[in-house]
Design a protein around this motif. Structure first.
Motif, PDB file in Angstrom:
ATOM      1  N   TYR A  86     -34.771  17.313  67.902  1.00  0.00           N
ATOM      2  CA  TYR A  86     -34.399  17.087  69.498  1.00  0.00           C
ATOM      3  C   TYR A  86     -35.215  17.200  70.361  1.00  0.00           C
ATOM      4  O   TYR A  86     -36.288  17.910  70.163  1.00  0.00           O
ATOM      5  CB  TYR A  86     -33.326  18.247  69.689  1.00  0.00           C
ATOM      6  N   SER A  87     -35.228  16.377  71.259  1.00  0.00           N
ATOM      7  CA  SER A  87     -36.297  16.329  72.532  1.00  0.00           C
ATOM      8  C   SER A  87     -35.505  16.483  73.697  1.00  0.00           C
ATOM      9  O   SER A  87     -34.842  15.875  74.308  1.00  0.00           O
ATOM     10  CB  SER A  87     -36.790  14.642  72.620  1.00  0.00           C
ATOM     11  N   PRO A  88     -35.904  17.698  74.334  1.00  0.00           N
ATOM     12  CA  PRO A  88     -35.115  18.190  75.714  1.00  0.00           C
ATOM     13  C   PRO A  88     -35.729  17.130  76.639  1.00  0.00           C
ATOM     14  O   PRO A  88     -35.071  16.934  77.818  1.00  0.00           O
ATOM     15  CB  PRO A  88     -35.611  19.426  75.791  1.00  0.00           C
ATOM     16  N   PHE A  89     -36.803  16.710  76.465  1.00  0.00           N
ATOM     17  CA  PHE A  89     -37.699  15.679  77.295  1.00  0.00           C
ATOM     18  C   PHE A  89     -36.823  14.256  77.479  1.00  0.00           C
ATOM     19  O   PHE A  89     -36.580  13.496  78.416  1.00  0.00           O
ATOM     20  CB  PHE A  89     -38.953  15.347  76.959  1.00  0.00           C
ATOM     21  N   LEU A  90     -36.621  13.655  76.394  1.00  0.00           N
ATOM     22  CA  LEU A  90     -35.873  12.573  76.241  1.00  0.00           C
ATOM     23  C   LEU A  90     -34.612  12.822  76.130  1.00  0.00           C
ATOM     24  O   LEU A  90     -33.674  11.482  76.242  1.00  0.00           O
ATOM     25  CB  LEU A  90     -36.512  11.550  75.035  1.00  0.00           C
ATOM     26  N   ARG A  91     -33.985  13.657  75.650  1.00  0.00           N
ATOM     27  CA  ARG A  91     -32.663  14.028  75.383  1.00  0.00           C
ATOM     28  C   ARG A  91     -31.958  13.066  74.540  1.00  0.00           C
ATOM     29  O   ARG A  91     -31.080  12.426  74.509  1.00  0.00           O
ATOM     30  CB  ARG A  91     -31.635  13.904  76.901  1.00  0.00           C
ATOM     31  N   LEU A  92     -32.776  13.071  73.393  1.00  0.00           N
ATOM     32  CA  LEU A  92     -32.358  12.263  72.065  1.00  0.00           C
ATOM     33  C   LEU A  92     -32.557  13.349  70.837  1.00  0.00           C
ATOM     34  O   LEU A  92     -33.046  14.071  70.789  1.00  0.00           O
ATOM     35  CB  LEU A  92     -33.365  11.071  71.975  1.00  0.00           C
ATOM     36  N   MET A  93     -31.485  12.815  69.960  1.00  0.00           N
ATOM     37  CA  MET A  93     -31.272  13.601  68.743  1.00  0.00           C
ATOM     38  C   MET A  93     -31.918  12.848  67.603  1.00  0.00           C
ATOM     39  O   MET A  93     -31.627  11.489  67.717  1.00  0.00           O
ATOM     40  CB  MET A  93     -29.997  14.027  68.580  1.00  0.00           C
ATOM     41  N   ALA A  94     -32.562  13.374  66.609  1.00  0.00           N
ATOM     42  CA  ALA A  94     -32.824  12.643  65.525  1.00  0.00           C
ATOM     43  C   ALA A  94     -32.392  13.176  64.194  1.00  0.00           C
ATOM     44  O   ALA A  94     -32.561  14.137  64.044  1.00  0.00           O
ATOM     45  CB  ALA A  94     -34.507  12.475  65.361  1.00  0.00           C
ATOM     46  N   PHE A 112     -29.593  23.277  63.296  1.00  0.00           N
ATOM     47  CA  PHE A 112     -28.918  23.225  64.362  1.00  0.00           C
ATOM     48  C   PHE A 112     -29.775  23.529  65.455  1.00  0.00           C
ATOM     49  O   PHE A 112     -30.936  23.762  65.126  1.00  0.00           O
ATOM     50  CB  PHE A 112     -27.945  24.414  64.405  1.00  0.00           C
ATOM     51  N   PHE A 113     -29.464  23.120  66.758  1.00  0.00           N
ATOM     52  CA  PHE A 113     -30.370  23.271  68.049  1.00  0.00           C
ATOM     53  C   PHE A 113     -29.462  23.791  69.220  1.00  0.00           C
ATOM     54  O   PHE A 113     -28.152  23.462  69.066  1.00  0.00           O
ATOM     55  CB  PHE A 113     -31.320  22.257  68.527  1.00  0.00           C
ATOM     56  N   ILE A 114     -29.935  24.306  70.067  1.00  0.00           N
ATOM     57  CA  ILE A 114     -29.525  24.791  71.443  1.00  0.00           C
ATOM     58  C   ILE A 114     -29.825  23.838  72.540  1.00  0.00           C
ATOM     59  O   ILE A 114     -30.905  23.585  72.532  1.00  0.00           O
ATOM     60  CB  ILE A 114     -29.492  26.210  71.787  1.00  0.00           C
ATOM     61  N   ILE A 115     -28.789  23.297  73.271  1.00  0.00           N
ATOM     62  CA  ILE A 115     -29.245  22.580  74.360  1.00  0.00           C
ATOM     63  C   ILE A 115     -29.120  23.494  75.675  1.00  0.00           C
ATOM     64  O   ILE A 115     -28.083  24.175  75.952  1.00  0.00           O
ATOM     65  CB  ILE A 115     -28.363  21.426  74.686  1.00  0.00           C
ATOM     66  N   PRO A 132     -27.900  28.588  78.229  1.00  0.00           N
ATOM     67  CA  PRO A 132     -27.505  27.489  77.246  1.00  0.00           C
ATOM     68  C   PRO A 132     -26.253  26.855  77.726  1.00  0.00           C
ATOM     69  O   PRO A 132     -25.203  27.504  77.952  1.00  0.00           O
ATOM     70  CB  PRO A 132     -27.332  28.151  75.904  1.00  0.00           C
ATOM     71  N   SER A 133     -26.201  25.608  77.337  1.00  0.00           N
ATOM     72  CA  SER A 133     -24.936  24.974  77.661  1.00  0.00           C
ATOM     73  C   SER A 133     -24.232  24.570  76.327  1.00  0.00           C
ATOM     74  O   SER A 133     -22.776  24.386  76.273  1.00  0.00           O
ATOM     75  CB  SER A 133     -25.047  23.725  78.404  1.00  0.00           C
ATOM     76  N   ALA A 134     -24.690  23.991  75.290  1.00  0.00           N
ATOM     77  CA  ALA A 134     -24.054  23.554  74.004  1.00  0.00           C
ATOM     78  C   ALA A 134     -24.876  23.887  72.699  1.00  0.00           C
ATOM     79  O   ALA A 134     -26.339  23.977  72.973  1.00  0.00           O
ATOM     80  CB  ALA A 134     -23.875  21.891  74.271  1.00  0.00           C
ATOM     81  N   GLU A 169     -20.852  16.400  58.433  1.00  0.00           N
ATOM     82  CA  GLU A 169     -20.293  16.203  59.849  1.00  0.00           C
ATOM     83  C   GLU A 169     -21.168  16.999  61.157  1.00  0.00           C
ATOM     84  O   GLU A 169     -22.041  17.820  60.645  1.00  0.00           O
ATOM     85  CB  GLU A 169     -18.871  16.614  60.008  1.00  0.00           C
ATOM     86  N   LEU A 170     -21.097  16.061  62.163  1.00  0.00           N
ATOM     87  CA  LEU A 170     -21.745  16.871  63.131  1.00  0.00           C
ATOM     88  C   LEU A 170     -20.675  17.712  64.194  1.00  0.00           C
ATOM     89  O   LEU A 170     -19.877  17.037  64.504  1.00  0.00           O
ATOM     90  CB  LEU A 170     -22.524  15.719  64.136  1.00  0.00           C
ATOM     91  N   VAL A 171     -21.258  18.932  64.528  1.00  0.00           N
ATOM     92  CA  VAL A 171     -20.203  19.870  65.445  1.00  0.00           C
ATOM     93  C   VAL A 171     -20.963  19.907  66.645  1.00  0.00           C
ATOM     94  O   VAL A 171     -22.223  20.812  66.492  1.00  0.00           O
ATOM     95  CB  VAL A 171     -19.686  20.601  64.677  1.00  0.00           C
ATOM     96  N   VAL A 172     -20.486  19.896  67.642  1.00  0.00           N
ATOM     97  CA  VAL A 172     -20.856  20.485  69.058  1.00  0.00           C
ATOM     98  C   VAL A 172     -20.160  21.298  69.631  1.00  0.00           C
ATOM     99  O   VAL A 172     -18.744  21.123  69.755  1.00  0.00           O
ATOM    100  CB  VAL A 172     -21.271  19.094  69.930  1.00  0.00           C
ATOM    101  N   ILE A 173     -20.421  22.494  70.025  1.00  0.00           N
ATOM    102  CA  ILE A 173     -19.813  23.902  70.392  1.00  0.00           C
ATOM    103  C   ILE A 173     -20.054  23.857  71.828  1.00  0.00           C
ATOM    104  O   ILE A 173     -21.420  23.856  72.260  1.00  0.00           O
ATOM    105  CB  ILE A 173     -20.009  24.981  69.765  1.00  0.00           C
ATOM    106  N   ASP A 174     -19.148  24.023  72.919  1.00  0.00           N
ATOM    107  CA  ASP A 174     -19.348  24.018  74.365  1.00  0.00           C
ATOM    108  C   ASP A 174     -19.628  25.551  74.733  1.00  0.00           C
ATOM    109  O   ASP A 174     -18.515  26.348  74.545  1.00  0.00           O
ATOM    110  CB  ASP A 174     -18.070  23.418  75.046  1.00  0.00           C
ATOM    111  N   LEU A 175     -20.855  25.884  75.100  1.00  0.00           N
ATOM    112  CA  LEU A 175     -20.956  27.258  75.252  1.00  0.00           C
ATOM    113  C   LEU A 175     -20.789  27.774  76.701  1.00  0.00           C
ATOM    114  O   LEU A 175     -20.755  29.064  77.228  1.00  0.00           O
ATOM    115  CB  LEU A 175     -22.535  27.736  74.941  1.00  0.00           C
TER     116      LEU A 175
END
Length: 960
Positions: free
Chosen positions: A40-48, A335-338, A350-352, A360-366
């Motif tokens: 994950y790139s916080p700078f580009l906000r892209l996931m690989a 996993f990573f934290i946004i 942290p937000s997510a 599968e991909l799972v995203v949790i709203d923190l």
């Protein structure tokens, strides 16, 4: 000049073909098969995401997708974005590093591989000396630090991948500052983790697997502090201000360490085993996130008690008194934290949490109370239950579309309303020209409705047929609600659930009428459900009818599974498609074909025993027709009884081979002595075998025996309003094609609307056509007087199609596996045919009518046949003259499941499964093309850290 043109070569037609047809594989929908790495790139906000097959996929805002493929097809082990750059580095399991860049070309960004590199040690050194275990891209964007199994850390220059040998951090240099008694007990072993100091880029934290952690000064090339851990190290994480860091360990514990600015020797502040005191699994990754209210978020993977929960895949989130262990149904890859990435921000907030599991991909709203999951706009887990069939519907009317979305939104009330947090890049693809649905049937009896209009395959609505039947599982069971006193506080998340309560629930056929809102689905145990769309929850009795396809014929006994038991009394259904009638085929064999005519309110269904017609307005069976041949005992054994059938099919295969050899020898004549004949036969067999292996073309189509198994298997059903009895009057009709090359035609008498409920629908068999070569019939089509396929039911009524020409003579097109044949109606005399197998050596697997529009002008379009063969080729054949227009290789011929799963759209696109969880989308049309087109711009760098980083590194270089 005409003399020199090839026969049939028309320059005008060739130009038109270039304007109509073009093959492109455009996008992959679904979840990557066998994911192996996450970045994950916080700078580009892209996931690989990297996979075991060497693919790398980047995702940002919905519609922003990139894909690359390593030539080596090796497993991607790690992915790291270069700080503040549109670049990333991948590490493969062959120890090679690859540098990828996002570069703009023709107005859109593309993912390209720039360089590749393999770290090599001195001659004679073992492979472990340079086996990379940890990668740290430095914030200077100039170098990579590579930790290895030997304990050494190599420094590699970017982007050239040149090894800076004078900057290597050796394990010997590290051990010089470590107490001798600790060195004797523990060598450095492999480098487990490398972390840059968040406030001082000249310091990096080095963690070794045996537990030793050191803070290394890059400027002075020395250890400033060492931290003596007693447990095997798994990972490290810096706190935001750099005053502390966390280490997590193999025994399920984590330790907090202080970092002093002077030379004081740090001691651990605290060590916790969250799920102790019993032996626990390793904590493989940990985050410590600060917040404004002072209570940190501690998020870690693993750590569960080994004895009771050793098989669980969990990530725990702890915030003050709140603690939840999210329990995933498949292995967690990473996993990573946004969180807030602004350098000036004081807290992480942290937000997510984004979790890549194996399926599968799972995203949790923190941010939201209860930490709900976020509904993903892409990367859908298509295979949450195994896909058993697919059905595509083009150009959905807006009203039906909105009603389906409304029904789906009522199912999603448990999801978070948070906007999708991975929102990098800009989607610049044009808006989809129409609304398309892809319906997938699943093994657990569900049908999922996907928005297939654009690049993102998004789930709109899920329909379950389970409530109609009595199964072992109660549909009201909720597995996600933990008990108040349960410890550990596990909570199931995600949708992947590969286990079906009953395999008989599996959906085999789907047909949706987009004009009336009627849907019919058919399953593995002979169940056919007719449904209509209701915007509100409802409770009603589902009417039941039984269709005895054997018609009490003697000597037949079904040996397969039993039918599903139905619920008595009213059944409660949620808003959406609700069944109002169930037709149960007897014997309860798999439904192999299905057709719905919503204008006549009729549904036709077929199995391996025959076919039937049901009036769903009067809820009455119109007729059934048994298609079993006396030798079709195999059709009565069911899908789970295959031992005898395998022996029988092998025996029949050998008999056919013997018959063909005997007949060929007879044709060659009986003259000559026995040895000559034997030699000639041997040579003939060898030549025939070579011909079969090298080029199976121009072969003679052998007529199949009526005794071949499954001849009564109904492959296709088709409704048409055409001339069946005489050329002066047209009437509704039903056509059925079987595996034995037989076509049945029935005249239907449908009462007018005012008497529709008073008079029964009547049917009478009018024709029976037996194809000479007895190949399975895979498609039936009626062409009107202009040679145009008849429109769909209600299509003319909605002014979406011209009325068919009922003045000229109609034509019947019968598509078998081996040839296309046109008959005149009503006499059914042969008019035209195209022998596909004899000329091409392949067999038809799928066929559909597709409309192709010209990319040069909106005024021209034509209907053609899109044909998929058993070799994975797609052929486009003109109507009504059956001329081959073009051929494209699409699917590998070895990919039998991919070929079986292929579904064409009405406008020249298609989908097929490239793995259990991914659809490959392709286009045959120049006009209808859905593919990602997006841009990733370089955001402005708000931090000036890199200036200091650069000077510090230059100083280090000068010193060394």
């Amino acid at each position: 000049m005409r003399r020199f043109l090839r026969p049939g070569h028309d320059p005008v037609r060739e130009r038109l073909k270039r304007d109509l047809f073009q093959f492109n594989k455009t996008v992959e929908h679904g979840f990557p098969h066998q994911p192996s790495a996450l970045g994950y790139s916080p700078f580009l906000r892209l996931m690989a995401i990297g996979t075991r097959s060497g693919a790398i996929k980047l995702y940002g805002a919905p519609g922003v997708e990139f894909m690359g493929l390593h030539e080596e097809n090796n497993t991607v082990m790690q992915i790291h974005f270069i700080p503040d750059q549109c670049q990333l580095v991948t590490l493969l399991d062959d120890n090679s590093l690859h540098l990828w860049s996002l570069k703009q070309h023709s107005g859109a960004s593309e993912l390209r591989e720039e360089h590749r590199f393999t770290l090599k040690g001195p001659p004679g050194s073992p492979p472990s000396a340079t086996q990379i275990t940890a990668v740290l891209p430095h914030s200077s964007r100039e170098v990579l630090y590579l930790g290895t199994e030997s304990g050494n850390i190599f420094v590699v220059e970017l982007p050239s991948f040149r090894v800076l040998e004078d900057r290597t951090i050796t394990s010997e240099a590290v051990l010089q500052r470590v107490p001798e008694d600790y060195c004797n007990r523990r060598s450095c072993e492999l480098v487990e983790a490398l972390r840059e100091h968040p406030k001082n880029p000249d310091h990096i934290l080095i963690g070794y697997s045996r537990g030793l952690i050191v803070l290394w000064d890059l400027q002075n090339n020395k250890v400033t502090h060492h931290f003596l851990g007693s447990q095997q190290l798994e990972n490290l994480y810096w706190q935001r201000d750099g005053s502390k860091f966390i280490s997590c360990h193999y025994d399920g514990s984590y330790t907090q360490w202080p970092v002093f600015s002077d030379n004081r020797q740090p001691e651990p502040l605290e060590t916790l085993v969250p799920y102790g005191p019993f032996p626990c699994k390793a904590i493989s990754k940990i985050y410590w996130q600060t917040t404004k209210n002072g209570l940190p978020y501690i998020i870690f993977q693993g750590g569960m008690p080994r004895a009771s929960y050793g098989d669980r895949h969990s990530i725990s989130v702890v915030h003050g008194s709140q603690q939840t262990a999210f329990d995933f149904t498949s292995r967690v890859i990473d996993f990573f934290i946004i969180f807030s990435s602004e350098p000036t921000a004081e807290f992480d907030d942290p937000s997510a949490m984004v979790v890549l599991a194996e399926e599968e991909l799972v995203v949790i709203d923190l941010k939201t109370a209860g930490w709900p999951a976020v509904h993903p706009p892409y990367l859908a887990s298509l295979h949450c239950s195994a896909i058993t069939c697919s059905h595509h519907v083009s150009n959905i009317p807006l009203k039906l579309w909105e009603r389906i979305i409304s029904a789906g939104s009522k199912q999603n009330i448990h999801y978070s309303n948070m906007p999708w947090p991975i929102d990098g890049g800009t989607n610049i693809a044009p808006d989809p020209p129409q609304r398309d649905l892809l319906l997938t049937g699943h093994e657990d009896g569900t049908v999922r409705f996907w928005d297939a209009s654009g690049v993102c395959l998004h789930l709109l609505y899920k329909l379950s047929t389970v409530r109609v039947f009595l199964t072992d599982a109660d549909p009201n069971d909720n597995m996600n609600t933990p008990g108040e006193d349960e410890w550990p506080p596990l909570r199931k998340v995600g949708t992947f659930d590969p286990y079906s309560d009953d395999p008989r629930l599996g959906i085999q056929k789907i047909y949706l009428c987009k004009y009336s809102g009627y849907l019919t689905v058919a399953g593995t145990a002979g169940q056919v459900l007719v449904m209509e769309l209701n915007d509100e929850d409802a409770e009603h009795v589902v009417d039941y009818a039984e269709a005895d396809l054997l018609q009490d014929q003697e000597g037949y006994r079904w040996k397969g599974h039993e039918k599903l038991k139905t619920r008595d009394g009213p059944v409660r259904f949620e808003a959406g498609f609700q069944p109002f009638v169930l037709v149960q085929c007897q014997p309860p064999a798999v439904v192999t074909s299905l057709a719905l005519h919503s204008e006549w309110k009729l549904v036709a269904f077929g199995t391996s025993h025959g076919f039937g017609l049901f009036d769903h307005q009067q809820k009455r069976l119109v007729f059934v027709k048994c298609t079993l041949h006396p030798s079709d005992q195999l059709a009565l054994e069911g899908p789970l009884s295959r031992v005898k059938s395998l022996k029988k099919s092998l025996r029949q295969s050998f008999r056919r081979i013997r018959r063909s050899r005997v007949s060929s020898r007879k044709r060659r004549g009986g003259s000559g002595n026995a040895s000559e004949v034997q030699e000639a036969n041997a040579k003939f067999d060898q030549d025939a075998l070579q011909e079969m292996e090298l080029a199976p073309v121009q072969r003679k189509i052998e007529a199949r025996s009526a005794e071949d198994s499954f001849t009564g298997f109904v492959r296709t059903l088709y409704f048409a309003d055409t001339f069946l009895r005489d050329s002066s009057r047209h009437c509704p009709s039903l056509w059925a094609g079987t595996n034995g090359g037989t076509v049945y035609a029935f005249c239907l008498r449908v009462p007018p609307a005012e008497r529709r409920m008073d008079e029964p629908v009547r049917a009478e068999q009018a024709k029976e056509i037996q194809l000479m070569h007895r190949a399975p019939v895979v498609g039936i089509l009626v062409l009107d007087g202009r040679g145009i396929p008849l429109p769909e039911p209600l299509e003319v009524a909605h002014d979406l199609s011209k009325s068919p020409d009922m003045q000229g003579s109609h034509q019947l097109l019968v598509v078998s596996e081996e040839q296309f044949k046109v008959f005149t109606l009503p006499k059914v005399s042969s008019k035209l045919k195209l022998k596909l197998t004899a000329l091409e050596g392949c067999r038809v697997r799928k066929v559909t009518v597709a409309n192709f529009g010209s990319c040069k002008t909106d005024d021209y379009s034509e209907n053609d046949l899109a044909v998929l063969t058993n070799l994975g080729d797609i052929q486009i054949i003109s109507l009504p003259f059956l001329k081959l227009q073009i051929r494209y290789p699409c699917i590998r011929k070895e990919d039998v499941s991919g070929i079986a799963s292929c579904v064409f759209t009405k406008y020249g696109q298609g989908f097929y499964l490239i793995s259990p969880s991914e659809f490959e989308r392709f286009s045959l049309s120049t006009k209808w093309l859905v593919e990602p087109r997006c841009v990733v711009d370089m955001p402005e760098v708000t931090s000036n850290n890199h200036v200091h980083n650069k000077s510090g590194l230059e100083n280090a270089a000068r010193k060394s």
